[in-house]
Write a protein that holds these residues in place. Structure first.
Motif, PDB file in Angstrom:
ATOM      1  N   TYR A  38     158.469  57.627   9.924  1.00 32.14           N
ATOM      2  CA  TYR A  38     159.478  58.242   9.045  1.00 32.14           C
ATOM      3  C   TYR A  38     160.090  57.189   8.116  1.00 32.14           C
ATOM      4  N   VAL A  41     157.754  56.670   5.134  1.00 32.73           N
ATOM      5  CA  VAL A  41     157.922  57.712   4.106  1.00 32.73           C
ATOM      6  C   VAL A  41     159.209  57.457   3.320  1.00 32.73           C
ATOM      7  N   THR A  42     160.242  56.995   4.035  1.00 35.58           N
ATOM      8  CA  THR A  42     161.516  56.704   3.379  1.00 35.58           C
ATOM      9  C   THR A  42     161.333  55.585   2.350  1.00 35.58           C
ATOM     10  N   TYR A  58     159.679  66.235  -2.615  1.00 33.68           N
ATOM     11  CA  TYR A  58     158.857  65.543  -1.621  1.00 33.68           C
ATOM     12  C   TYR A  58     157.360  65.850  -1.675  1.00 33.68           C
ATOM     13  N   VAL A  61     154.405  63.483  -0.486  1.00 35.12           N
ATOM     14  CA  VAL A  61     153.898  63.197   0.874  1.00 35.12           C
ATOM     15  C   VAL A  61     152.456  63.666   1.058  1.00 35.12           C
ATOM     16  N   VAL A  96     165.416  61.822   4.950  1.00 33.17           N
ATOM     17  CA  VAL A  96     163.977  62.032   4.746  1.00 33.17           C
ATOM     18  C   VAL A  96     163.378  62.793   5.940  1.00 33.17           C
ATOM     19  N   VAL A 102     157.736  66.718   5.245  1.00 36.28           N
ATOM     20  CA  VAL A 102     157.606  65.358   5.796  1.00 36.28           C
ATOM     21  C   VAL A 102     157.287  65.464   7.290  1.00 36.28           C
ATOM     22  N   ARG A 103     158.031  66.311   7.982  1.00 36.43           N
ATOM     23  CA  ARG A 103     157.836  66.435   9.436  1.00 36.43           C
ATOM     24  C   ARG A 103     156.446  66.994   9.753  1.00 36.43           C
ATOM     25  N   LYS A 105     153.721  66.733   8.071  1.00 32.33           N
ATOM     26  CA  LYS A 105     152.702  65.694   7.835  1.00 32.33           C
ATOM     27  C   LYS A 105     152.736  64.627   8.938  1.00 32.33           C
TER      28      LYS A 105
END
Ligand code: DC
Length: 218
Positions: A38, A41-42, A58, A61, A96, A102-103, A105
């Motif tokens: 995480y 990604v941030t 987002y 991603v 994020v 995001v989660r 992925k």
């Protein structure tokens, strides 16, 4: 036989990462630090200068690859393990990690880690969402004051200029954000073993978890 999966969840500063590393030095398990994913990604979100609070920004991603291997996190093939530990990344990671795409992925990448063999994965939602069928689930906690003190000592030892009250405040904010978000909030799985580490040494916590793993491996 399916690979053995240990899920360790808990709030920021509960010792998850350090303890996971210590366990994997003593047992043939691969450690996967999902917080690092995480954070990667941030880092990418900050590089792209998006508004991290705006979920519509987002789509990037879908164009990135995050891999955790041998204690390092790779973003599009580059080792970013050092770059993800800045205060800026730390303080933006909760925003994020709240975003659905995001989660989704990251959970895909994390489930793919089952191929690594016996794994010990630490995070916030490993026992509840990523591997609800994990062979052993541990939930680590400690009081916010104790967790802030640990961070204070770590940062001080690393030569960083830190203030205990600021760290405590940041930990409380992250606890709130991580446990109240809509998707996969930080919470103890019903079948997880709770370990309050406030008054325990790292070795005591490590030994306790190793005992539980050995019991289940039998
Ligand atoms: O454990 P950490 O501080 O490195 O985690 C960074 C951020 O990622 C933190 O805000 C919580 C979030 N996170 C998450 O939402 N789910 C996970 N499985 C792991 C971390």
């Amino acid at each position: 036989m399916k690979n053995f999966v240990v899920a360790i969840d808990g709030p920021a500063g509960s010792g998850k990462s350090s303890i996971s590393k210590m366990i994997c030095e003593r047992l043939p398990f691969t450690h996967i630090d999902t917080g690092a994913m995480y954070r990667a990604v941030t880092l990418e979100a900050l590089r792209r200068k998006i508004d991290v609070e705006d979920e519509t920004q987002y789509s990037f991603v879908n164009d990135i690859e995050v891999v955790y291997k041998d204690g390092k996190v790779y973003l599009n093939g580059d080792d970013v393990s050092g770059l993800i530990r800045t205060t800026e990344v730390t303080n933006n990671a909760s925003a994020v990690a709240r975003v659905k795409i995001v989660r989704e992925k990251m959970v895909d990448f994390q489930r793919g880690c089952r191929n690594y063999g016996n794994i010990l994965m630490d995070g916030r939602d490993i026992g509840t969402v990523v591997f609800p069928d994990a062979n052993l689930k541990i939930f680590l906690t400690a009081t916010p004051e104790e967790r802030a003190l640990r961070r204070y000592k770590e940062n001080k030892a690393a030569g960083m200029d830190v203030n205990y009250d600021t760290l405590l405040e940041e930990i409380k904010i992250r606890d709130f954000k991580d446990s109240t978000r809509k998707i996969a909030p930080l919470k103890q799985a019903e079948d997880a073993i709770l370990i309050d580490t406030t008054n325990m040494t790292m070795d005591e916590v490590t030994n306790t978890i190793i005992e539980k793993i050995n019991e289940r491996l039998k």
